[in-house]
Design a protein around this motif. Structure first.
Motif, PDB file in Angstrom:
ATOM      1  N   ILE A 103      21.456 -32.880  10.557  1.00  0.00           N
ATOM      2  CA  ILE A 103      20.617 -33.052  11.350  1.00  0.00           C
ATOM      3  C   ILE A 103      19.817 -32.550  12.462  1.00  0.00           C
ATOM      4  CG2 ILE A 103      22.786 -34.524  12.408  1.00  0.00           C
ATOM      5  CD1 ILE A 103      23.089 -33.003  14.430  1.00  0.00           C
ATOM      6  N   HIS A 104      18.807 -32.708  13.160  1.00  0.00           N
ATOM      7  CA  HIS A 104      17.253 -31.941  13.534  1.00  0.00           C
ATOM      8  C   HIS A 104      17.316 -31.257  13.310  1.00  0.00           C
ATOM      9  CE1 HIS A 104      15.979 -29.334  17.394  1.00  0.00           C
ATOM     10  NE2 HIS A 104      15.610 -31.332  16.985  1.00  0.00           N
ATOM     11  N   GLY A 105      15.439 -31.531  11.987  1.00  0.00           N
ATOM     12  CA  GLY A 105      15.126 -30.764  11.401  1.00  0.00           C
ATOM     13  C   GLY A 105      13.951 -31.409  11.041  1.00  0.00           C
ATOM     14  N   SER A 106      13.215 -30.870  10.338  1.00  0.00           N
ATOM     15  CA  SER A 106      11.367 -31.743   9.849  1.00  0.00           C
ATOM     16  C   SER A 106      12.422 -32.114   8.715  1.00  0.00           C
ATOM     17  CB  SER A 106      10.360 -30.879  10.037  1.00  0.00           C
ATOM     18  OG  SER A 106      11.079 -29.869   8.841  1.00  0.00           O
ATOM     19  N   ALA A 107      11.439 -33.377   8.604  1.00  0.00           N
ATOM     20  CA  ALA A 107      12.280 -34.029   6.502  1.00  0.00           C
ATOM     21  C   ALA A 107      11.944 -32.728   5.790  1.00  0.00           C
ATOM     22  CB  ALA A 107      11.262 -35.265   6.728  1.00  0.00           C
ATOM     23  N   GLU A 108      11.133 -32.360   6.049  1.00  0.00           N
ATOM     24  CA  GLU A 108      10.875 -31.105   4.712  1.00  0.00           C
ATOM     25  C   GLU A 108      12.179 -29.800   4.525  1.00  0.00           C
ATOM     26  OE1 GLU A 108       7.444 -33.299   5.964  1.00  0.00           O
ATOM     27  OE2 GLU A 108       8.303 -31.833   6.948  1.00  0.00           O
ATOM     28  N   ALA A 109      13.305 -29.823   6.315  1.00  0.00           N
ATOM     29  CA  ALA A 109      13.556 -28.122   6.077  1.00  0.00           C
ATOM     30  C   ALA A 109      14.792 -29.534   6.260  1.00  0.00           C
ATOM     31  CB  ALA A 109      13.650 -27.813   7.728  1.00  0.00           C
ATOM     32  N   THR A 110      15.297 -30.198   6.377  1.00  0.00           N
ATOM     33  CA  THR A 110      16.082 -31.239   6.232  1.00  0.00           C
ATOM     34  C   THR A 110      16.463 -31.254   4.680  1.00  0.00           C
ATOM     35  OG1 THR A 110      16.329 -32.329   8.172  1.00  0.00           O
ATOM     36  CG2 THR A 110      17.660 -33.462   6.519  1.00  0.00           C
ATOM     37  N   SER A 126      19.657 -16.666   7.250  1.00  0.00           N
ATOM     38  CA  SER A 126      21.232 -16.781   8.226  1.00  0.00           C
ATOM     39  C   SER A 126      21.787 -18.115   8.193  1.00  0.00           C
ATOM     40  CB  SER A 126      21.200 -16.496   9.238  1.00  0.00           C
ATOM     41  OG  SER A 126      20.164 -15.449   9.495  1.00  0.00           O
ATOM     42  N   VAL A 127      21.215 -19.184   8.445  1.00  0.00           N
ATOM     43  CA  VAL A 127      22.098 -20.157   8.153  1.00  0.00           C
ATOM     44  C   VAL A 127      22.753 -20.636   7.058  1.00  0.00           C
ATOM     45  CG1 VAL A 127      21.948 -22.978   8.321  1.00  0.00           C
ATOM     46  CG2 VAL A 127      20.485 -21.686  10.323  1.00  0.00           C
ATOM     47  N   LYS A 128      22.234 -20.480   5.594  1.00  0.00           N
ATOM     48  CA  LYS A 128      22.647 -20.912   4.760  1.00  0.00           C
ATOM     49  C   LYS A 128      23.556 -19.889   4.530  1.00  0.00           C
ATOM     50  CE  LYS A 128      18.142 -22.534   2.681  1.00  0.00           C
ATOM     51  NZ  LYS A 128      16.801 -21.062   1.912  1.00  0.00           N
ATOM     52  N   ALA A 134      19.289 -28.537  10.712  1.00  0.00           N
ATOM     53  CA  ALA A 134      18.237 -27.865   9.199  1.00  0.00           C
ATOM     54  C   ALA A 134      16.943 -27.526  10.509  1.00  0.00           C
ATOM     55  CB  ALA A 134      18.430 -28.809   8.179  1.00  0.00           C
ATOM     56  N   TYR A 135      17.045 -26.931  11.624  1.00  0.00           N
ATOM     57  CA  TYR A 135      15.672 -26.733  12.590  1.00  0.00           C
ATOM     58  C   TYR A 135      14.867 -25.437  11.927  1.00  0.00           C
ATOM     59  CZ  TYR A 135      12.692 -26.411  16.664  1.00  0.00           C
ATOM     60  OH  TYR A 135      11.221 -26.193  16.789  1.00  0.00           O
ATOM     61  N   ASN A 136      15.266 -24.628  11.736  1.00  0.00           N
ATOM     62  CA  ASN A 136      14.777 -23.905  11.172  1.00  0.00           C
ATOM     63  C   ASN A 136      14.817 -22.922   9.014  1.00  0.00           C
ATOM     64  OD1 ASN A 136      13.401 -21.960  12.732  1.00  0.00           O
ATOM     65  ND2 ASN A 136      15.167 -20.991  13.714  1.00  0.00           N
ATOM     66  N   ALA A 137      15.633 -24.020   8.575  1.00  0.00           N
ATOM     67  CA  ALA A 137      15.394 -24.130   7.314  1.00  0.00           C
ATOM     68  C   ALA A 137      15.158 -23.719   6.859  1.00  0.00           C
ATOM     69  CB  ALA A 137      16.008 -25.472   6.467  1.00  0.00           C
ATOM     70  N   LEU A 138      13.011 -23.331   7.184  1.00  0.00           N
ATOM     71  CA  LEU A 138      12.557 -23.242   6.315  1.00  0.00           C
ATOM     72  C   LEU A 138      11.802 -21.727   6.521  1.00  0.00           C
ATOM     73  CD1 LEU A 138      10.547 -26.851   5.165  1.00  0.00           C
ATOM     74  CD2 LEU A 138      11.940 -25.386   3.753  1.00  0.00           C
ATOM     75  N   HIS A 187      19.939 -27.112  -1.047  1.00  0.00           N
ATOM     76  CA  HIS A 187      20.171 -26.119  -1.235  1.00  0.00           C
ATOM     77  C   HIS A 187      22.080 -25.790  -1.314  1.00  0.00           C
ATOM     78  CE1 HIS A 187      20.774 -21.935  -0.251  1.00  0.00           C
ATOM     79  NE2 HIS A 187      21.353 -22.157  -0.276  1.00  0.00           N
ATOM     80  N   CYS A 188      22.278 -26.817  -0.039  1.00  0.00           N
ATOM     81  CA  CYS A 188      23.778 -26.576  -0.498  1.00  0.00           C
ATOM     82  C   CYS A 188      24.564 -27.769  -1.379  1.00  0.00           C
ATOM     83  CB  CYS A 188      24.126 -27.153   1.278  1.00  0.00           C
ATOM     84  SG  CYS A 188      23.424 -26.121   2.579  1.00  0.00           S
ATOM     85  N   SER A 189      23.931 -28.397  -1.449  1.00  0.00           N
ATOM     86  CA  SER A 189      24.501 -29.516  -3.018  1.00  0.00           C
ATOM     87  C   SER A 189      24.394 -28.426  -4.246  1.00  0.00           C
ATOM     88  CB  SER A 189      23.592 -31.197  -2.962  1.00  0.00           C
ATOM     89  OG  SER A 189      23.625 -31.822  -1.861  1.00  0.00           O
ATOM     90  N   LYS A 190      23.208 -27.759  -4.196  1.00  0.00           N
ATOM     91  CA  LYS A 190      22.991 -27.065  -5.604  1.00  0.00           C
ATOM     92  C   LYS A 190      24.391 -25.766  -5.608  1.00  0.00           C
ATOM     93  CE  LYS A 190      18.617 -27.283  -6.657  1.00  0.00           C
ATOM     94  NZ  LYS A 190      17.217 -26.958  -7.344  1.00  0.00           N
ATOM     95  N   ASN A 191      23.938 -25.460  -4.638  1.00  0.00           N
ATOM     96  CA  ASN A 191      25.170 -24.420  -4.482  1.00  0.00           C
ATOM     97  C   ASN A 191      26.746 -23.699  -4.133  1.00  0.00           C
ATOM     98  OD1 ASN A 191      22.491 -21.711  -5.289  1.00  0.00           O
ATOM     99  ND2 ASN A 191      22.043 -23.602  -3.819  1.00  0.00           N
ATOM    100  N   SER A 192      27.352 -24.955  -4.482  1.00  0.00           N
ATOM    101  CA  SER A 192      28.797 -25.274  -3.345  1.00  0.00           C
ATOM    102  C   SER A 192      28.601 -26.798  -3.810  1.00  0.00           C
ATOM    103  CB  SER A 192      28.722 -25.248  -2.197  1.00  0.00           C
ATOM    104  OG  SER A 192      28.642 -26.091  -1.427  1.00  0.00           O
ATOM    105  N   ASP A 193      30.400 -27.970  -3.996  1.00  0.00           N
ATOM    106  CA  ASP A 193      30.703 -28.355  -4.160  1.00  0.00           C
ATOM    107  C   ASP A 193      31.290 -29.550  -3.184  1.00  0.00           C
ATOM    108  OD1 ASP A 193      33.298 -27.481  -2.968  1.00  0.00           O
ATOM    109  OD2 ASP A 193      34.368 -27.701  -4.737  1.00  0.00           O
ATOM    110  N   LEU A 194      30.696 -29.165  -1.862  1.00  0.00           N
ATOM    111  CA  LEU A 194      31.014 -29.382  -0.708  1.00  0.00           C
ATOM    112  C   LEU A 194      29.809 -31.231  -1.359  1.00  0.00           C
ATOM    113  CD1 LEU A 194      28.270 -29.304   2.171  1.00  0.00           C
ATOM    114  CD2 LEU A 194      29.102 -26.820   1.960  1.00  0.00           C
ATOM    115  N   HIS A 195      30.474 -31.754  -0.038  1.00  0.00           N
ATOM    116  CA  HIS A 195      29.692 -33.008   0.294  1.00  0.00           C
ATOM    117  C   HIS A 195      28.205 -33.345   1.444  1.00  0.00           C
ATOM    118  CE1 HIS A 195      32.333 -35.003  -2.574  1.00  0.00           C
ATOM    119  NE2 HIS A 195      33.298 -35.128  -2.220  1.00  0.00           N
TER     120      HIS A 195
END
Length: 623
Positions: free
Chosen positions: A570-577, A554-556, A201-205, A583-591
């Motif tokens: 893994i590997h990202g600041s607490a805010e980015a993680t 792009s990651v999303k 999640a390094y570049n999530a933000l 985001h992934c929990s809201k927009n899909s049904d994956l775990h």
């Protein structure tokens, strides 16, 4: 149930620390990367130390310190002995990166965490794989297939796919979907519905600007400083993202007909570029096709001068120039010294192309820009002279004598144990030399304490008489002499690869730059002198993102396209993680999972796999 999968972050979870993760697939334990920081603090490796001896295989993804920096230390001190898998560029450039770091540390300290020999030992048994090459593991890993795929970001960078019983576990960190001057985009988008996707999640933000605009801004910033009489320092890595920056400079210097000198300064700069020239098949399609048609190698640099010491820079004085120097953290290496020299001139520029590691000088300067004063330690290695040299030589002589004495005593003890114990136990007439000595007229060739048999003594048949070592020659002979097998003298392919591995002082193929090798092999006694000084940072500081990672948008998109059954962040600041997890929990049904350091999570899929054996019966009919 499906294939059992557990993952445990050992470093690089809810933070931007080095990458190191434990993955267990049906009990087979993979170590995914083995990173460290430029600070090289052994206390950060405590989680790895607790599991190092249980690792069955190591998978390396990128050739930088954050992904493989701890490998030599783990092999030497932590008992890591598992086979290592990597692509050829990660193998070669990873060794050069660690060489550069080790030499940089040695020049300013008594660095003893690992040596160049330790680096060679750690990489000695690396298994090199090509992209998309399936490699079937044996023994404990029977049934598991691993395969590297293009990750982008770095030359040879790898997305690892681990397959067992039809289920895929994909490890994809620091990937880049965009095609660059020397790299293709990642192949991660071609994967569909893996059981588990482990990504960062390094570049999530972060969201990138257009690449063409970014390159233009980069060159404009350099030219502005150079035309005003200043110089530019680019703190870079040894053999990773710096390759893309070199090509950018080459392109724009050609287009604009610029004459300002560019220098690439590391302990292994010439070796790095020499190896990269031979890795064209690992680069993007345009570079490969250009070489096929015109024999034009993109890394035949025309405007960049490769140097391995600062002498040439010092001859230029204050003349405008661009210097790319390692290390990117500014903690050690040429970049540290050049920064101190350039910082007090307002006309100069220090341009960071990657985010600094936590706790380093580079990160501190990026977070709190100038004008400011920073404390730095300047160190250098100088030869011993006078009384210090004499005292050193006396100490070395004493150590040699102590070692010789210990070796002599150890040899005597072994001789007594091997020859004396059986004889003394079998008959009391065997006399120990510690209580009996040979008379002085026995001859000068008998000196010291030896075991003596009394003249005329006949040992019993049950005892073992002392004998000289004897080895029976079982070779076959013919009319022309001993029969030999030519295959015994043929060099195996893996031995030929090991000969070309990078190292120092053993005559192997272009292991180190000549100057760096001389520095290392200089046996003159030396010491390190240090002094702390305050540097007034008056130069300009700038940061432009040339890290070559996919941004948050792009990651999303990639995660949504791959659609894994389970996602591990893994590997990202607490805010980015937390942002990407939500985001992934809201927009899909994956775990979605985001484990903490040393927290083991079970991501075993809910699918069931069955093995079916079909036997065929053939019936013969006679007509």
């Amino acid at each position: 149930m499906g294939t059992s999968v557990q993952i445990t972050p050992l470093s690089g979870a809810y933070g931007e620390g080095p990458l190191c993760y434990l993955l267990a697939v049906d009990g087979f334990r993979f170590l995914l990367d083995c990173g460290w920081t430029d600070l090289c603090d052994p206390s950060h490796l405590q989680p790895l130390a607790r599991v190092a001896t249980t690792i069955d295989a190591v998978l390396l993804s990128h050739p930088d310190v954050m992904h493989l920096g701890a490998l030599p230390y783990a092999v030497k001190h932590l008992g890591l002995s598992a086979p290592v898998y990597a692509t050829e560029p990660v193998f070669r450039l990873g060794i050069l990166t660690l060489y550069d770091y080790s030499l940089s540390r040695w020049q300013v300290s008594d660095f003893d965490l690992f040596t160049l020999d330790d680096i060679d030992a750690a990489f000695q048994n690396v298994v090199r794989l090509k992209y998309s090459q399936n490699h079937l593991l044996n023994d404990k890993g029977e049934g598991i297939v691993i395969a590297p795929h293009v990750a982008g970001h770095d030359l040879g960078g790898t997305v690892w796919k681990i397959t067992k019983d039809g289920e895929d576990v994909v490890y994809a960190v620091d990937f880049n979907h965009r095609k660059e001057r020397h790299l293709n985009g990642t192949a991660l988008g071609s994967f569909v519905r893996p059981a588990v996707l482990i990504t960062d999640a390094y570049n999530a933000l972060n969201n990138h600007v257009y690449k063409r605009q970014q390159d233009q801004d980069f060159i404009d910033a350099l030219v502005k400083v150079l035309t005003s009489g200043g110089s530019v320092l680019l703190p870079v890595d040894t053999a990773g993202r710096v390759l893309e920056i070199l090509l950018i400079l080459e392109q724009y210097w050609t287009q604009r007909h610029l004459v300002y000198p560019i220098y690439f300064l590391t302990n292994v700069s010439t070796s790095t570029v020499d190896y990269v020239k031979s890795f064209l098949e690992w680069m993007n399609d345009s570079i490969s096709k250009s070489f096929e048609h015109t024999r034009d190698n993109a890394f035949l640099l025309k405007y960049v001068t490769l140097i391995i010491n600062k002498d040439e820079l010092e001859r230029l004085g204050d003349a405008p120039k661009v210097v790319l120097a390692s290390m990117a953290s500014l903690e050690v290496g040429f970049s540290h010294d050049i920064f101190v020299e350039m910082a007090n001139e307002a006309k100069n520029l220090v341009l960071f192309t990657e985010k600094g590691q936590f706790g380093t000088l580079a990160r501190m300067l990026q977070v709190d820009p100038p004008p400011k004063a920073v404390k730095v330690t300047m160190s250098k290695r100088i030869p011993l002279v006078g009384d210090e040299l004499k005292a050193y030589e006396e100490e070395q002589e004493r150590i040699k004598k102590d070692e010789a004495l210990k070796a002599s005593l150890s040899k005597k003890e072994e001789m007594k144990a091997s020859l004396g114990s059986n004889l003394k136990a079998s008959d009391p007439m065997v006399t120990d030399a510690s209580t009996s000595r040979k008379p002085s007229n026995a001859g000068s060739y008998l000196v010291g304490n030896v075991d003596i048999l009394i003249d005329g003594f006949v040992p019993p048949s049950t005892s073992v008489a002392p004998m000289f070592p004897f080895f029976e020659n079982t070779s076959e002979w013919d009319d022309f002499g001993e029969v030999i097998n030519p295959d015994d003298y043929m060099m195996k392919p893996d031995e030929m690869d090991n000969i070309s591995m990078l190292g120092a002082g053993d005559g192997m193929e272009s292991k180190l730059d000549e100057g760096s090798a001389r520095l290392l092999l200089d046996s003159k006694p030396s010491k390190v002198i240090s002094n702390e000084m305050t540097v007034q940072v008056k130069c300009s500081l700038a940061y432009m993102d040339f890290e070559g990672r996919s941004d948050g948008r792009s990651v999303k998109s990639v995660i949504a396209h791959v659609a894994p059954l389970k996602l591990v962040l893994i590997h990202g600041s607490a805010e980015a993680t937390e942002h990407l997890k939500m985001h992934c929990s809201k927009n899909s049904d994956l775990h979605v999972y985001a484990p903490q350091i040393e927290e083991t999570i079970d991501v075993t899929s809910d699918l069931c796999a069955y093995k079916v054996c079909i036997s065929f019966m053939l019936t013969a009919y006679s007509l």
